[in-house]
Design an enzyme around this catalytic site. Structure first.
Site, PDB file in Angstrom:
ATOM      1  N   ARG A 260       0.839  -1.192   0.000  1.00 28.62           N
ATOM      2  CA  ARG A 260       0.000   0.000   0.000  1.00 28.62           C
ATOM      3  C   ARG A 260       0.880   1.250   0.000  1.00 28.62           C
ATOM      4  NH1 ARG A 260      -4.888  -1.695   4.216  1.00 28.62           N
ATOM      5  NH2 ARG A 260      -5.450  -3.617   3.091  1.00 28.62           N
ATOM      6  N   ARG A 275       2.201   1.090  10.145  1.00 27.16           N
ATOM      7  CA  ARG A 275       1.720   1.540   8.835  1.00 27.16           C
ATOM      8  C   ARG A 275       2.873   1.429   7.830  1.00 27.16           C
ATOM      9  NH1 ARG A 275      -3.020   4.152   8.157  1.00 27.16           N
ATOM     10  NH2 ARG A 275      -3.125   4.620  10.383  1.00 27.16           N
ATOM     11  N   GLU A 347      -6.460  -1.364  15.361  1.00 21.97           N
ATOM     12  CA  GLU A 347      -7.080  -2.363  14.488  1.00 21.97           C
ATOM     13  C   GLU A 347      -6.073  -3.418  14.041  1.00 21.97           C
ATOM     14  OE1 GLU A 347      -8.254  -2.753   9.868  1.00 21.97           O
ATOM     15  OE2 GLU A 347      -8.430  -0.747  10.752  1.00 21.97           O
ATOM     16  N   SER A 350     -10.263  -6.293   9.979  1.00 23.72           N
ATOM     17  CA  SER A 350     -11.494  -5.639   9.554  1.00 23.72           C
ATOM     18  C   SER A 350     -12.267  -6.660   8.737  1.00 23.72           C
ATOM     19  CB  SER A 350     -11.170  -4.393   8.717  1.00 23.72           C
ATOM     20  OG  SER A 350     -12.323  -3.634   8.462  1.00 23.72           O
ATOM     21  N   ARG A 387       0.703  -6.444  12.590  1.00 20.73           N
ATOM     22  CA  ARG A 387       0.032  -5.749  13.688  1.00 20.73           C
ATOM     23  C   ARG A 387      -0.212  -6.673  14.880  1.00 20.73           C
ATOM     24  NH1 ARG A 387      -3.841  -0.802  12.200  1.00 20.73           N
ATOM     25  NH2 ARG A 387      -2.380   0.319  10.852  1.00 20.73           N
TER      26      ARG A 387
END
Length: 422
Positions: A260, A275, A347, A350, A387
């Site tokens: 990403r 991130r 998070e 999801s 994460r």
């Protein structure tokens, strides 16, 4: 993608659904555009009929030896008219599609109203938030002190938002991914799939990543995309298919590298692994009959929760509000793990039910009685490996900087119980 017939049938309901996401009304303008398109198509159909009639006239005249100059002139005029009407109808259709493909999915009725993440609803919390007799460190402080988390070398060869894990931490990341795969395939019936990391425009569009999120993904010189998530190749694998009812539900999982660009995240989570441009994720995808998607959503979310429970990590399930629900989702549960170093919930998964939103874009259907209907697709992280590793390192940290390995992972770590400095 949205059903234009449904929009025409109840434009007020369509605009009300957009209003829940704090978006302006568009139904009236789309209906007017569609009326113009349909009028152009009606004229086109009439002109095509006239052209067929002229073709017969020309044939009859030639058989009689009559002059066809005037009839052929009318035919040429009709050809020009048909070309103009076709171009007009196509242009209007393109304008309609350009609007529709940028509109988000309609929200499920159970999604609470709200503007942003502050209005999300905690459904439940599992596990005790740990307390320490010392000041808890963040994962990058622990990893760098262990000599096993190398941001400097990664930055030297790739730039910011990359990391090189070494030794036992590299093995820990691999162990987490394998543990997730084994749990989902062995206990929840997901089929393990190895997927391409490069996909075409159609796969990205079908899974609602294009055109809206083009800047969030990496594009190659040969017009392909590095996958932002394993959801894209897994879901797109049924693109254009008509599935039998007997073949559903279809449950798939993959452990893949994801990419990403993190466009728009400048200044956010600049330290550490939260991130990254490149990360590993275990993805869950389900393709189901429409009436099964709500139950499948609960089942998928429970599968992801089970991994966190087995690892002994405190987490909570959060139902996202209207303003925080993603573009393609009708309903989303986030799973958030507690990070002692940040003193915050973050998070790690999801899980979303997109209903038939992606299926319409992909033209993915199932046979039902004597017709076909669009399937429903669901996707979820089962989980984001990096994460979860962050949460594990911070929850299981010791005062001396060592990290206890959870029992569930020890068989994957050669029996190692504690991670100590290299």
């Amino acid at each position: 993608m949205h059903d234009l017939k449904a929009l025409r049938a109840d434009p007020a309901a369509f605009d009300a659904a957009l209003a829940r996401r704090h978006l302006p009304a568009v139904a009236e303008s789309l209906v007017k555009e569609d009326e113009q398109r349909r009028a152009a198509l009606a004229e086109l159909q009439e002109a095509q009929g006239q052209r067929k009639g002229l073709a017969k006239e020309i044939g009859q005249a030639k058989r009689k030896g009559e002059d066809t100059t005037e009839i052929e002139a009318r035919g040429a005029a009709l050809r020009d008219q048909i070309a103009t009407l076709e171009a007009r109808a196509n242009e209007i259709q393109k304008r309609i599609d350009d609007v529709l493909q940028r509109l988000p999915n309609q929200l499920d009725a159970s999604v609470p109203d709200g503007k942003d993440e502050n209005d999300n609803v905690v459904v439940h919390q599992r596990g005790e938030v740990p307390s320490f007799s010392f000041e808890a460190k963040q994962h990058f402080e622990l990893g760098e002190a262990l000599g096993l988390m190398d941001f400097a070398s990664a930055g030297k060869i790739a730039g910011s938002r990359f990391v090189m894990l070494r030794g036992v931490l590299a093995r820990l990341e691999r162990a987490l991914g394998q543990f997730m795969l084994d749990t989902h395939t062995g206990e929840f019936g997901y089929e393990e799939v190895t997927v391409p990391l490069l996909v075409n425009d159609a796969a990205m569009y079908g899974t609602d990543k294009l055109p809206k999120f083009a800047e969030d993904s990496f594009h190659t010189d040969d017009d392909r995309w590095l996958i932002p998530t394993g959801e894209v190749p897994l879901t797109a694998s049924v693109m254009g298919d008509i599935l039998s009812a007997e073949s559903l539900p279809r449950r798939m999982t993959t452990l893949s590298t994801c990419f990403r660009s993190e466009a728009g995240s400048a200044g956010r989570d600049v330290r550490g692994m939260l991130r990254q441009h490149q990360f590993t994720k275990c993805e869950l995808v389900s393709v189901v009959a429409p009436e099964e998607s709500e139950a499948e959503h609960e089942r998928m979310t429970r599968a992801a929760e089970t991994v966190l429970e087995r690892l002994g990590l405190p987490f909570r399930r959060v139902l996202l509000c209207a303003g925080d629900t993603g573009f393609g989702a009708a309903k989303t549960y986030d799973l958030e793990a507690w990070l002692p170093g940040q003193q915050a919930w973050r998070e790690v998964s999801s899980c979303s039910n997109t209903k038939d939103f992606q299926a319409r874009r992909m033209n993915a259907r199932m046979r039902k009685e004597k017709t076909t209907v669009f399937v429903h697709t669901l996707n979820g992280s089962g989980l984001a490996v990096g994460r979860v590793m962050i949460a594990l390192m911070e929850v299981y940290q010791q005062e001396d900087g060592s990290i206890i390995v959870p029992e569930a992972l020890r068989p994957y770590m050669g029996g190692l119980e504690v991670i100590r400095p290299a």
